[in-house]
Design an enzyme around this catalytic site. Structure first.
Site, mmCIF file in Angstrom:
data_model
loop_
_atom_site.group_PDB
_atom_site.id
_atom_site.type_symbol
_atom_site.label_atom_id
_atom_site.label_comp_id
_atom_site.label_asym_id
_atom_site.label_seq_id
_atom_site.Cartn_x
_atom_site.Cartn_y
_atom_site.Cartn_z
ATOM 1 N N GLU A 233 -135.738 -1.468 36.778
ATOM 2 C CA GLU A 233 -136.253 -0.893 35.540
ATOM 3 C C GLU A 233 -135.220 -0.909 34.413
ATOM 4 O O GLU A 233 -135.571 -1.045 33.245
ATOM 5 C CB GLU A 233 -136.708 0.552 35.787
ATOM 6 C CG GLU A 233 -137.970 0.661 36.618
ATOM 7 C CD GLU A 233 -137.728 0.663 38.121
ATOM 8 O OE1 GLU A 233 -136.645 0.227 38.572
ATOM 9 O OE2 GLU A 233 -138.630 1.086 38.855
ATOM 10 N N GLU B 23 -140.414 2.230 45.067
ATOM 11 C CA GLU B 23 -140.564 3.702 45.062
ATOM 12 C C GLU B 23 -141.726 4.131 45.942
ATOM 13 O O GLU B 23 -141.671 5.147 46.618
ATOM 14 C CB GLU B 23 -140.731 4.198 43.625
ATOM 15 C CG GLU B 23 -139.471 4.027 42.784
ATOM 16 C CD GLU B 23 -139.713 4.342 41.328
ATOM 17 O OE1 GLU B 23 -140.449 3.575 40.663
ATOM 18 O OE2 GLU B 23 -139.183 5.356 40.847
#
Ligand code: T1G
Length: 701
Positions: A129, A109
């Site tokens: 995640e 990210e």
């Protein structure tokens, strides 16, 4: 800057290094994000700086946010990942990331918030995640769809799978793959690009493309997430975030993402998955083993026994490019084992998961012999013949004279006493158990069974080679069934008690499968073959070993020649060749008669009682195993059950589940069942009672 982030100006480039080994986790508390923010702010206000280059020290860019900090108090005043990325989105000088190794989660990210991404050949990117029961919480659910389209982004985030550097380049995630030295190549790229004019390129300013009508796409995605991931709330959250990325402005989408990750991070599912993430890595550490213990090289392996287990075991080493000699006294069995290995590889080639060249390369590493003497040069010999102590002892007696002095002699026994096997050799320190789980080339769990005299070197070497063949090794001690099978014995016994007292097999299986197990106990027994247990019970009966409460139901089933899937009928029936269980209409009468024979008044048993009793059977025995030191830690037992017995990972394993319930609640439950008619087999483990009395948890040991 800080020792975890360094910053310098090289010409007109603000060069930022992340140095937080071992994986450059983006720790808030260690100041990694504060360091990055300070560096960017410093360069942003520095007229010498025209662009930034961000790179990771060590073997990767960043493995993501520091998972150990989730749910823990943050050091006040330290910048978070959200603070950093929000600031980066205001910077008017181009920011370039130079990726390497596993660039995952928040690390990816961070890279997506940069304006350009360069990558070394070792780079893989992922948003894993979901495997922790959460979702990308630093803009990934908003930026990735803007980068590669909604469909592909949803797949990446709901599976957590890696994207290779080649695919990342094709998808436009990576602007350039850098050959040779990454830093050097990246600096050259930035300088060249600056000369050509390098505009700021914010991913957040793009729009999301979908090939399908968005409404249709999202409703289909929601339906799939609900069906495919029951028990896991995160994938549905990801669908919500992708919907927001398609339909709402970036900042609103970020708010929806933030709300979702905050909700998910506090769920038991996520706490369970994060527990198993660390538990699997903890299990690699054998307590009492010196860090610098000598590990020997395993360059050749011999497997004795070319049956299903032997062939599967051999494949693990061939897959890791380790030559294997497979030995069987019967030429026919040897050839069958070798053919099985070739057939398995060819099936994988047909599925497109292995190239024909790779198959041929692995098969070329395999050789066979009918002579035990052929194993004389092997560094590791693994005995995988049938479960007969005398047969195993005879083999180890011979190995003692054949194998080279430093060879490790391992047995794949699933229950027999390895101390007895080691005892027939003059080198008990070289003897260890390597308990593979069937199918041995698929199941990741490997119980590494240390006998009383097994040397630290042999244990350390076994743990290392287990990792090399991509197993999840757990070091356990010697007892009947070691850890996994000893606990499953009590679990299966409780399942038989339940059907003797009133439940039907399908009710027990449905209850525990709704709890999250991949397969209930009676489906599992039908799959394994009821005749195996029957033979053991008959042997024990002939030895005069009888349990106080003997359940006759399995014998009545076996006496009819019903051995489960292999005969098309057992607790369930199976249409010819099918593995799909159908209720066996005759089973209720057999069970009824068996209960009546023992004067048991059958009663309806609720699913909640079924789940309780099966879980308490595991937990209680697990507590005794810990007290005896057969397992090093409670989390090791969780790893064994999650990786070897289909325990639902979103519940963290039997011992973590006990902590979720509270140990006092477990004890109350056991005591409640002990007061039922036929409940006198329940006795709270003294160790469980001790922990509860001291107000401790299994997680504290
Ligand atoms: N946080 C904390 N510790 C970590 C860590 C992490 N992200 N990753 C690894 N470790 C520790 C690990 O416990 C072990 O510790 C050591 O590093 C070596 O790990 C906001 C919320 C990167 C592929 O899920 O997949 O970012 O046992 O043995 O085999 O959206 O580690 O030595 O004490 O696994 O070389 C998302 C998790 C986080 C990646 C390297 N990221 N890590 O594999 O080493 S959530 C992940 C891995 C997030 C954002 C969200 C692997 C690896 P110890 P290792 P490896």
């Amino acid at each position: 800057m800080s020792e975890v982030v360094s910053y310098e100006v090289r010409g007109s480039i603000g060069l930022i290094h992340i140095n937080n080994p071992p994986v450059n986790a983006l720790s808030v508390n260690k100041g990694v994000l504060q360091g990055l923010l300070d560096a960017i702010k410093s360069g942003d206000h520095d007229p010498r700086v025209s662009a930034f280059l961000m790179i990771g020290g060590g073997k990767n860019f960043s493995g993501g946010a520091d998972i150990s900090e989730f749910g823990k108090p943050k050091v006040p005043g330290m910048a978070t990942l959200a603070d950093l990325l929000a600031y980066m989105d205001t910077v008017t000088k181009p920011i370039v990331a130079a990726l390497s190794g596993p660039t995952m989660g928040g690390g990816f990210e961070l890279a997506l918030t940069c304006h350009y991404r360069l990558a070394g050949a070792t780079t893989v990117v992922a948003l894993p995640e979901v495997k922790l029961g959460i979702l990308p919480g630093a803009g990934g659910t908003q930026r990735l769809p803007r980068m590669i389209g909604a469909e592909r982004a949803l797949d990446v985030m709901t599976t957590g799978n890696f994207i290779s550097v080649i695919e990342a380049k094709t998808l436009g995630i990576v602007d350039e793959v850098i050959e040779g030295d990454l830093l050097d190549g990246a600096l050259k790229w930035v300088k060249r690009a600056l000369r050509a004019g390098l505009p700021v390129a914010r991913v957040s300013e793009r729009s999301v493309e979908t090939s399908l009508d968005p409404k249709t796409f999202i409703s289909q995605a929601r339906e799939i997430a609900q069906k495919k991931w029951s028990g896991y709330p995160a994938p549905l959250g990801i669908v919500d975030c992708v919907e927001a990325a398609i339909t709402k402005p970036f900042k609103e989408g970020l708010q929806i993402e933030r709300k979702n990750i905050e909700r998910l991070i506090s769920t038991n599912e996520s706490k369970s998955l994060r527990h198993l993430f660390f538990a699997e890595r903890q299990a690699n550490k054998v307590i009492g083993l010196a860090k610098d213990v000598e590990v020997s090289a395993i360059e050749t392996v011999a497997v004795i026994g070319a049956g299903m287990m032997g062939a599967g075991i051999a494949m693990n080493f061939l897959n890791a490019s380790i030559p294997v000699l497979i030995v069987d006294t019967s030429e026919a069995t040897l050839q069958k084992g070798i053919d099985t290995i070739k057939k398995n590889y060819s099936a994988t080639v047909e599925k497109g998961r292995l190239s024909a060249e790779e198959r041929d390369r692995r098969v070329a590493l395999l050789s066979g012999s009918t002579k035990l003497s052929a194993v004389s040069e092997a560094d590791l010999v693994i005995e995988a013949v049938y479960e007969e102590m005398e047969v195993k002892k005879a083999i180890f007696l011979e190995l003692d004279t054949i194998s080279k002095p430093k060879a490790i002699l391992a047995t794949n026994t699933s229950t027999l006493d390895i101390n007895q096997i080691a005892g027939v050799t003059k080198r008990p320190e070289q003897v260890i158990g390597l308990h593979f789980f069937s199918p041995a080339n698929v199941m990741r769990l490997l119980e590494v069974v240390r006998a009383d005299k097994t040397s630290p070197q042999v244990i350390a070497t076994s743990m290392k080679v287990a990792k090399k063949i991509k197993k999840t090794p757990v070091c356990v001690g010697v007892c009947d069934g070691f850890v996994g099978n000893r606990m499953i014995h009590n679990y299966l016994r409780e399942a038989e008690y339940l059907i003797e007292e009133g439940a039907l097999p399908q009710e027990v299986d449905q209850a525990i499968e709704s709890f999250g197990f991949a397969m209930g106990p009676f489906r599992m027994c039908d799959l394994a073959g009821l005749d195996i247990g029957w033979a053991i019970r008959k042997r024990k009966k002939s030895e005069g070993v009888m349990s106080d409460r003997y359940v006759t139901i399995p014998d009545h089933i076996c006496e009819r020649g019903w051995f489960g899937q292999k005969t098309g009928r057992g607790y369930y029936t199976y249409e010819s060749g099918s593995r799909v269980p159908q209720d066996n209409p005759e089973i209720a009468a057999i069970i009824d008669a068996a209960s009546r024979e023992k004067g048991i008044k059958r009663r309806t048993i609720e699913a909640s009682e079924i789940i309780d009793r099966l879980m308490f059977a595991l937990i209680n025995e697990g507590a005794d195993i810990l007290a005896e030191g057969i397992a090093q830690r409670a989390s090791d037992i969780d790893v064994i059950y999650a990786f070897g017995y289909g325990f639902p990972r979103y519940r963290g394993g039997p011992m973590f589940y006990a902590d979720t319930l509270g140990l006092s609640a477990v004890i109350d439950g056991i005591q409640r069942y002990s007061k039922q008619p036929l409940g006198d087999h329940w006795a709270v483990s003294p160790y469980l009672a001790k922990l509860a009395h001291e107000n401790r948890t299994f997680g504290s040991i």
